[in-house]
Enzyme design. Structure first.
Site, short mmCIF file in Angstrom:
data_model
loop_
_atom_site.label_atom_id
_atom_site.label_comp_id
_atom_site.label_asym_id
_atom_site.label_seq_id
_atom_site.Cartn_x
_atom_site.Cartn_y
_atom_site.Cartn_z
N HIS A 80 1.63 -1.07 -0.31
CA HIS A 80 -0.10 -0.03 -0.26
C HIS A 80 0.92 1.45 0.04
O HIS A 80 0.98 1.79 -0.90
CB HIS A 80 -0.89 -0.01 1.26
CG HIS A 80 -2.62 0.99 1.29
ND1 HIS A 80 -2.18 2.25 0.29
CD2 HIS A 80 -3.05 1.06 1.98
CE1 HIS A 80 -3.33 2.36 0.44
NE2 HIS A 80 -3.60 2.50 2.19
N ASP A 119 3.34 5.88 -7.39
CA ASP A 119 4.41 5.88 -6.93
C ASP A 119 5.76 5.61 -7.65
O ASP A 119 6.88 5.49 -7.34
CB ASP A 119 4.38 4.41 -6.19
CG ASP A 119 3.73 5.01 -4.52
OD1 ASP A 119 2.74 5.13 -4.11
OD2 ASP A 119 2.83 3.17 -4.39
N HIS A 169 -2.11 -0.18 -11.71
CA HIS A 169 -2.95 -0.28 -10.74
C HIS A 169 -4.14 -1.20 -10.19
O HIS A 169 -4.82 -1.49 -11.49
CB HIS A 169 -3.17 1.62 -10.94
CG HIS A 169 -3.87 1.76 -9.65
ND1 HIS A 169 -4.96 1.78 -8.88
CD2 HIS A 169 -3.21 2.60 -8.17
CE1 HIS A 169 -5.53 2.23 -8.08
NE2 HIS A 169 -3.67 2.72 -7.09
#
Ligand code: CMC
Length: 444
Positions: A274, A369, A313
Site C-alpha cells: 500500500h 509511486d 494499479h
C-alpha cells in the site's frame, strides 16, 4: 417487472427472484432470500479482497480507472494541484465545498493553533530505540493521542468531531517530524506557526540539519520545495476505499475514537503493498543502475521473474492522473535540488514500457509511486519517511470518510461473513490420547 432489476434463477430449486438494481449494484442482503431449503441460511457472495463489493455510498472521491480520472468532491485532481493548497483541499474534503477566503483564513488559523503536541508525547518518542522506524513511531503516538483527548470518544457530537479534525490535521506533521528527529538523534524542532503547512513541516524536519541524501543541502528552505510537497500532499489526500481507508471505516464502525482509528488506518498504510511501493521503486531503479540495463530488466519482467514497480494499479487502467502531476513537479524540484539521476532511468523505463505490447495489452501505466520516491529522495527525505509522508495528507481523507460513515444511516458495525471449511463438530480428545498429525501447521 422493473427495468432496474436483475432476475436470478436458482437452478437448485428452479425458483426465480427479482432483485432491484440501484447505482449499478444489488444489495447483498437481497440474496439471502435465495435458499435451497427452508432451513438454508440463504445465498451470500464470496469476495476476498473486496474486488467487486461496494462497502459504502460515498460523496467524497470519484475515480474512473479506465479514463484516468480522479476528483475530490467533483474537482479534478490536476486543477486542485494547480490552483489549490493542501489545507484548502483538506477543507474541501471535510466540508464538501471549497472554502471562501474568510473560511480558509479561519480554518488555516485553527490548524496553526493546534500544531503543538503535549510535552509528554516527547517522552513516548524518547522511549523508542534510536533506529526505530518513523512509521512505527507515528502509528504508536497517534494512538497515544487518544489518551490525551478522551472527549474524542464522543463521536456522535459533530462539534467534537470537528475539533479532532483540526487537531489531527495539525499534529500529524509535528508527530512525523519529531519521529524523524528522534531517529537521527537530533533535538525536536517545535512548530513555527508563522510558516505554511508544508513549509513548517520541512522546517521541523530539517532545521539545523542537512537533509540526508539531498543533492542541495539548503534546498529545504526553497518555496518551490514547500509548494511541491504541498502538491504531493494534495495528490495523496484521499483515494476512496483503499486498504487504509477501509481499515479506518472498519475500525471506527465499532465507534472507536478517531485517534485510535487513524492509527489503525496508518498501520494498514505501512504495508509494502500500500504505502511502501515508492520505496520499492527506488530500490528497483538503483538496482537497474544505468539506462543500458533497462532492456534486460524489461525482458525479466516479461518473463514473469519480477514486477516493474510503480506500474499497474487495481483501479487505474490508464495513466494515473497523479503520476502526471508528479512528473511535472519532478522537473521543478530538480531545478532546486539538482537532478536525481534515477529520474533518467525512470523516464527511459516508462518510454520503453509504454511502447511494449506486454504493458499495453495489460493496461499497465505508471502509478503515483513511480515518480514520488524520486522527488522525496531529491528533497532529502530518507526512504523510511515515505509512508509517513503519505500518512500526513491521507489523514484528511481518513477523517472525512470516518465522518461520512458515522453520518450514514445505512452503516453498521463492519462484520463480514465467512465460508466455514473447517472440521465438523467432534468430541474433545484428552491430551494423553492425541496422536501427531501430518496436516497440522504446528508451532513447535
Ligand atoms: N509489472 C509487471 N507486470 C504486472 C505489473 C507490474 N507492475 N502489474 C501487473 N502486472 C501484470 C500481472 O502479472 C498480470 O499479468 P498476467 O495477466 O499475465 O498474469 C496482469 O498484469 C494483471 O495484474 P494483476 O496482478 O491482476 O493486477 P492487480 O490489480 O491485482 O494488481 C497492483 C495491481 C498495483 C498490485 C500491481 O499492478 C502491482 O503489483 N504493481 C507494482 C506495485 C505498485 O506499483 N504498487 C503501487 C500501487 S499504487 C499505490 C496506491 O494507490 O495505493
Amino acid at each position: 417487472m422493473s427495468k432496474d432489476s436483475v432476475t436470478i434463477t436458482d437452478n437448485r430449486t428452479g425458483q426465480s427472484y427479482e432483485l432491484p438494481i440501484e447505482h449499478g449494484t444489488i444489495r447483498a442482503l437481497d440474496l439471502r432470500q435465495i435458499k435451497a431449503t427452508a432451513e438454508d441460511f440463504g445465498l451470500m457472495t464470496y469476495d476476498p479482497g473486496y474486488m467487486n463489493t461496494a462497502s459504502c455510498r460515498s460523496r467524497i472521491t470519484f475515480i474512473d480507472g479506465d479514463k484516468g480520472i480522479l476528483e475530490y468532491r467533483g474537482y479534478p485532481i490536476d486543477e486542485l494541484a494547480e490552483h489549490s493548497s493542501f489545507l484548502e483541499v483538506a477543507y474541501l474534503l471535510w466540508a464538501g465545498e471549497l472554502p471562501t477566503s474568510d473560511e480558509l483564513e479561519r480554518w488555516t488559523h485553527g490548524v496553526r493553533y493546534h500544531t503543538m503536541i503535549h510535552e509528554s508525547i516527547k517522552k513516548f518518542l524518547d522511549g523508542f530505540r534510536h533506529d526505530a522506524h518513523p512509521m512505527g513511531m507515528l502509528v504508536s503516538t497517534v494512538a497515544a493521542l487518544a489518551t490525551f483527548y478522551p472527549e474524542a470518544k464522543n463521536i456522535q457530537d459533530p462539534e467534537t468531531r470537528k475539533i479532532q479534525f483540526y487537531r489531527l490535521i495539525s499534529k500529524m506533521p509535528t508527530l512525523a517530524a519529531f519521529a524523524y528527529r528522534h531517529s537521527v538523534g537530533m533535538p525536536f524542532v517545535y512548530p513555527d506557526n508563522n510558516l505554511g503547512y508544508a513549509e513548517n513541516f520541512l522546517n521541523m524536519m530539517f532545521h539545523g540539519r542537512e537533509p540526508v541524501g539531498s543533492l542541495n543541502p539548503n534546498s529545504h528552505h526553497s518555496p518551490i520545495l514547500a509548494r511541491a510537497l504541498d502538491v504531493l500532499f494534495i495528490l495523496h489526500a484521499d483515494h476512496e476505499q483503499n486498504c487504509s481507508t477501509s481499515s479506518m471505516r472498519m475500525v471506527s464502525s465499532a465507534f472507536t475514537d478517531p485517534y485510535t482509528s487513524v492509527a489503525a488506518a496508518a498501520a494498514a498504510l505501512y504495508g509494502p503493498l500500500h504505502g511502501g511501493a515508492n520505496e520499492a521503486v527506488l530500490r528497483m531503479l538503483r538496482e537497474i543502475g544505468d539506462v543500458k540495463h533497462i532492456p534486460e530488466f524489461i525482458a525479466g519482467v516479461k518473463r514473469g521473474e519480477r514486477k516493474l514497480m510503480g506500474f499497474g494499479h487495481r483501479v487505474y487502467k490508464s495513466y494515473d492522473p497523479r503520476a502526471k502531476v508528479i512528473k511535472y513537479w519532478a522537473d521543478r524540484v530538480f531545478e532546486v535540488t539538482g537532478r536525481n539521476p534515477l529520474i533518467d532511468i525512470a523516464l527511459e523505463l516508462e518510454r520503453i514500457a509504454l511502447a511494449d505490447d506486454y504493458f499495453i495489452s495489460r493496461k499497465l501505466y505508471p502509478n503515483v509511486d513511480f515518480y514520488s520516491g524520486i522527488i522525496y529522495e531529491a528533497m532529502g527525505f530518507p526512504t523510511d519517511m515515505f509512508p509517513v509522508l503519505f500518512a500526513i495528507p491521507r489523514t484528511a481523507g481518513w477523517l472525512t470518510q470516518w465522518r461520512e460513515s458515522l453520518e450514514d444511516p445505512d452503516q453498521k458495525i463492519a462484520r463480514p461473513r465467512q465460508i466455514y471449511l473447517g472440521p465438523g463438530k467432534r468430541p474433545f480428545i484428552p491430551v494423553d490420547q492425541r496422536v501427531p498429525s501430518d496436516h497440522v501447521n504446528g508451532i513447535v
